[in-house]
Write a protein that holds these residues in place. Structure first.
Motif, PDB file in Angstrom:
ATOM      1  N   ARG A 276      -3.011  -4.909   2.953  1.00 42.67           N
ATOM      2  CA  ARG A 276      -3.363  -3.172   3.018  1.00 42.67           C
ATOM      3  C   ARG A 276      -5.214  -3.241   3.546  1.00 42.67           C
ATOM      4  O   ARG A 276      -5.362  -2.213   3.948  1.00 42.67           O
ATOM      5  N   ASN A 277      -5.702  -4.085   3.265  1.00 40.33           N
ATOM      6  CA  ASN A 277      -7.507  -4.292   3.799  1.00 40.33           C
ATOM      7  C   ASN A 277      -7.568  -4.583   4.898  1.00 40.33           C
ATOM      8  O   ASN A 277      -8.719  -4.256   5.565  1.00 40.33           O
TER       9      ASN A 277
ATOM     10  N   ASN B   7       0.764  -1.462  -0.200  1.00 35.28           N
ATOM     11  CA  ASN B   7       0.094   0.045  -0.015  1.00 35.28           C
ATOM     12  C   ASN B   7       0.965   1.393  -0.006  1.00 35.28           C
ATOM     13  O   ASN B   7       0.664   2.231   0.758  1.00 35.28           O
TER      14      ASN B   7
ATOM     15  N   GLN C  30      -7.520   4.758  -2.962  1.00 35.31           N
ATOM     16  CA  GLN C  30      -7.380   3.359  -3.528  1.00 35.31           C
ATOM     17  C   GLN C  30      -6.188   3.549  -4.584  1.00 35.31           C
ATOM     18  O   GLN C  30      -6.404   4.386  -5.383  1.00 35.31           O
ATOM     19  N   GLY C  31      -5.277   2.610  -4.526  1.00 27.98           N
ATOM     20  CA  GLY C  31      -4.258   2.422  -5.461  1.00 27.98           C
ATOM     21  C   GLY C  31      -4.769   1.995  -7.230  1.00 27.98           C
ATOM     22  O   GLY C  31      -5.882   1.419  -7.054  1.00 27.98           O
TER      23      GLY C  31
ATOM     24  N   ASN D  14       4.140   5.434  -5.895  1.00 28.15           N
ATOM     25  CA  ASN D  14       2.732   5.540  -5.662  1.00 28.15           C
ATOM     26  C   ASN D  14       2.080   5.523  -7.227  1.00 28.15           C
ATOM     27  O   ASN D  14       2.687   6.059  -8.067  1.00 28.15           O
TER      28      ASN D  14
END
Length: 804
Positions: free
Chosen positions: A204-205, A171, A625-626, A482
């Motif tokens: 990440r969640n 993340n 969110q990515g 990123n």
């Protein structure tokens, strides 16, 4: 005695060497192809059977009743596994399971690894042996990881990896982990593959959802206690489901759903680990099907059957040449069993030679077979004692059936009739004709299947999917930066190139890219007193423009409007699900107290596999969110140069990341790889089947023309033309091919219709596909027979009649 049998058998085989070679050739090809196909099938059927606890391992799925029917899913919420293990009796061990790609770094090395996030029971449940480091609870510490042996070599070379620190990008943050253990590589026959295994709490969640029951994003595997049956566990879980999904159950009742046979609206189920590879969840229900494997085995059997039919037909046809030999043997005191073993021994020798050549042929064809069917074949599976015993018994059985029938037929002849050169059985031609009908029926069936498969593939390949697949390439954003920064830099790098027409990104791919990943995200919510479920897609600006999606109402996302970060765009199917006359006036609920306005409606486009119906879809701009995939639209001219420019630009942004770019039409092609593999299999099978049938037909034409040599001579003497004699000989064969077509066509039609039912978008079956298959079989039969029959018809009758 045995030596005498062998000596006589070899003499007879050499005497009839033309037919011996034809028989060995057909059987060798059949055994070679059947060996490859059977090995591939056995490998498929052995998937996930290496786990020591395999009989107790299950994937958890859940079914729920909706007004439209039953639906099924395997995604579970974060607190699900822990609650299930403590509240439902019968679970011995349990693990959550999430697959993602993880950028892993050690010193100056950066690798994109196939990662699994799992709980500490993972290595206790699944048989992936620990070969270095901690053997028990290798994932007990949330700062530790386990890597596979091949990953250890890539990252550390000759160094001992245990205790070393690696960095994993999670993340957008570099997280350090200590390698606690090295596991054996996952076997080829494993539905679970990994390079690295990380603690589940690190995905990440996890933190945002660890107390939420409506955020479903991972799978759960459970190992049952001894003596606990899956059915019992499922029954015990009903109160658990009703408790934790109470709100969802009330919504289903409100919407008019009907309960299942047990009176429940939601129900947990257990899928055995051995069935995971063969399970599909299309069209809202769970189906476990090994049909592809059985089709492969079926093709192997049919090819072997056709070769055996050829052998039987030739053996019976040649029997007339050996009648006087049989009569003399019986006159000299030979018994029926002695004659049987003599003739069966000849067949067995042919079979043993053919099997040997077939095995060598399979070894020679192995690389081509793997390339054609995109698979790997290991003959190790054939070396197990059980397989060897089965193979020996199979060879003995098939040689008894195929070689035994002609042997029984010949050994039962009476001495008088044998010496006269006459067969006692009047049904020999009927059997021969029936076998020819069957083998050509099989060939026509396979040819028809080839035509239908290829028509469907061409239809899917050329169908308008609703987006520009020819000029848009996609690739995973697999670097350290990123994702939004990477896309911004990519736009800047490509800004001056006139061949670059658009750059955007999303959190999912269209089709299946070179990285092989494909997944879906579903969001469910209540809207004006009814439940709505929609697929979700996080996108960047210019997504609609870059992919040439058609906007039928409203507008697209606008960088100049800050409020668009809360807005959504939906497709037509989603608009119908909402049931609003004016969808642009609707507001969708958000995760917080704010709502999301609908600013546009897209024309439906196929964003999933083409075999599925188009489902509701909602597009979001969510900067938290990515993004995972970039899309670049290029000009139609000089696309190869544009591809290279995109690769160079991405390499300058992420120098250590692998560029996995491919055009969307390639991605779409990968989604029906199964169909292309099946088409290649059926096509290859039909070619081999028709060649083997022709070999048998050619041999039969030689025998029959040799038996009717004097008849042909007499007919020519009294004025018969070459054409009439040719027609006389070939008409019986052509009748058999026509009967084969009549019998095989309805069967082929039924199978094709059943197979096409799996596709929402499919071709309409047309009679011409089957007519062409029959005509092709007829033409091939004519060409096969004509060479020999024309030669017989044009021969000088004096040559055939001079010994009368």
């Amino acid at each position: 005695m045995f030596k005498n049998y062998v000596k006589i058998a070899l003499r007879n085989l050499w005497k009839n060497r033309v037919f011996t070679v034809i028989g060995i050739l057909g059987l060798s090809v059949a055994f070679g192809v059947a060996t490859l196909l059977t090995t591939e099938s056995l490998q498929e059927l052995s998937y996930d059977k290496f786990h020591a606890n395999g009989n107790a391992l299950f994937k958890v799925y859940i079914t729920w009743q909706t007004p439209e029917g039953t639906e099924v899913g395997t995604s579970q919420p974060t607190p699900f596994a822990e609650a299930l293990s403590t509240e439902v009796p019968g679970a011995d061990k349990i693990t959550r399971f999430l697959e993602e790609e993880a950028l892993t770094m050690y010193n100056d090395k950066e690798l994109g690894l196939d990662a699994i996030y799992a709980d500490s029971d993972f290595f206790e449940m699944f048989s992936f042996p620990i070969v270095q480091g901690t053997k028990n609870n290798a994932l007990a510490d949330v700062s530790s990881v386990v890597i596979a042996k091949n990953t250890a070599v890539k990252l550390f070379g000759e160094e001992n990896p245990v205790g070393k620190t690696v960095t994993v990008l999670i993340n957008g943050t570099n997280e350090p982990f200590i390698v606690s253990a090295v596991s054996e590589n996952a076997p080829e026959q494993s539905s679970i593959e990994f390079d690295i295994v990380l603690p589940f709490q690190k995905n990440r969640n996890y933190e945002p959802t660890k107390e939420l029951w409506n955020a479903q994003y991972h799978e759960v595997y459970v190992q049952l206690q001894e003596q606990v049956l899956p059915k019992t566990f499922e029954e015990n879980s009903r109160s658990f489901t009703n408790l934790h999904y109470e709100g969802a159950v009330e919504s289903l009742k409100r919407d008019g759903a009907q309960p299942n046979a047990h009176g429940n609206f939601m129900q947990l189920g257990l899928l055995p680990i051995k069935d995971v590879r063969f399970a599909s969840y299309d069209e809202g229900y769970l189906e476990v099907s090994r049909s592809k494997v059985y089709i492969v085995l079926g093709v192997a059997f049919l090819i072997l059957f056709i070769a055996c039919v050829n052998f039987i037909n030739m053996s019976i046809a040649k029997s007339a040449q050996r009648l006087r030999e049989i009569g003399m043997r019986k006159t000299l005191g030979a018994q029926k069993n002695q004659l049987f073993f003599q003739f069966w021994g000849e067949s067995l020798i042919v079979f043993l030679i053919s099997i040997t050549i077939g095995i060598v042929l399979s070894l020679l064809l192995k690389d081509g077979f793997e390339t054609l069917f995109r698979t790997t074949v290991s003959f190790d599976i054939l070396l197990s004692p059980k397989t060897i015993v089965f193979a020996v018994l199979f060879v003995l059985l098939i040689s008894l059936l195929v070689g035994g029938y002609p042997a029984v037929l010949l050994s039962r002849l009476s001495t008088i009739r044998s010496l006269k050169g006459k067969l006692e059985t009047s049904g020999k031609n009927r059997l021969r004709d029936a076998l020819i009908v069957v083998q050509f029926g099989i060939a026509i069936l396979l040819i028809s299947g080839t035509f239908v498969l290829r028509e469907q593939i061409d239809y899917m390949r050329n169908k308008d999917l609703g987006f520009n697949k020819e000029q848009v390439l996609s690739f995973p954003l697999n670097g350290k930066k990123n994702s939004y920064d990477a896309v911004k830099l990519l736009r800047e790098e490509l800004a001056g190139n006139p061949n670059i027409l658009g750059v955007t990104a999303s959190d999912n791919n269209l089709g299946r890219g070179k990285d092989g990943s494909q997944y879906s995200s579903v969001w469910g919510f209540d809207y004006k007193g009814k439940s709505v479920r929609t697929n979700t897609l996080i996108v960047d600006y210019d997504y609609i423009e870059t992919l040439d999606l058609q906007l039928i109402e409203g507008r697209t996302f606008d960088k100049a409007r800050e409020g668009d970060t809360r807005a959504v765009i939906i497709n037509e199917s989603m608009a119908r699900a909402l049931g609003e006359e004016d969808p642009l006036a609707a507001m969708l609920p958000g995760n917080d107290s704010l709502t999301s306005p609908i600013i546009g409606v897209l024309k439906d486009y196929i964003f999933q596999d083409i075999s599925k119906a188009i489902e509701p879809l909602t597009l979001f701009l969510d900067r938290e969110q990515g993004l995972t995939y970039a899309y670049v639209k290029v000009a139609s001219s000089n696309m190869a140069k544009s591809f290279a420019a995109v690769e160079t630009a991405y390499k300058s942004i992420e120098p250590n990341a692998e560029f996995l770019g491919s055009f969307l039409d390639e991605n779409v092609d990968r989604t029906f790889r199964r169909e292309k593999s099946m088409a290649a299999l059926i096509t290859s099978g039909s070619i081999i089947a028709i060649l083997l049938s022709c070999i048998g037909l050619f041999a039969m034409s030689i025998l029959i023309t040799s038996q009717r040599t004097k008849e042909i001579g007499i007919r020519k003497v009294i004025g018969a033309s070459v054409a009439s004699v040719t027609y006389l000989i070939t008409k019986d064969f052509l009748k058999l091919v026509f009967i084969a077509f009549v019998v095989a066509t309805p069967i082929a039609w039924w199978f094709a219709k059943q197979w096409l039912e799996n596709y929402t978008y499919r071709i309409e079956l047309s009679w011409h596909l089957f007519a062409i298959a029959g005509l092709l079989g007829l033409v091939i039969a004519v060409l096969t027979i004509s060479a020999r029959t024309i030669k017989a018809a044009t021969a000088n009758p004096v040559e055939s009649l001079r010994d009368e």
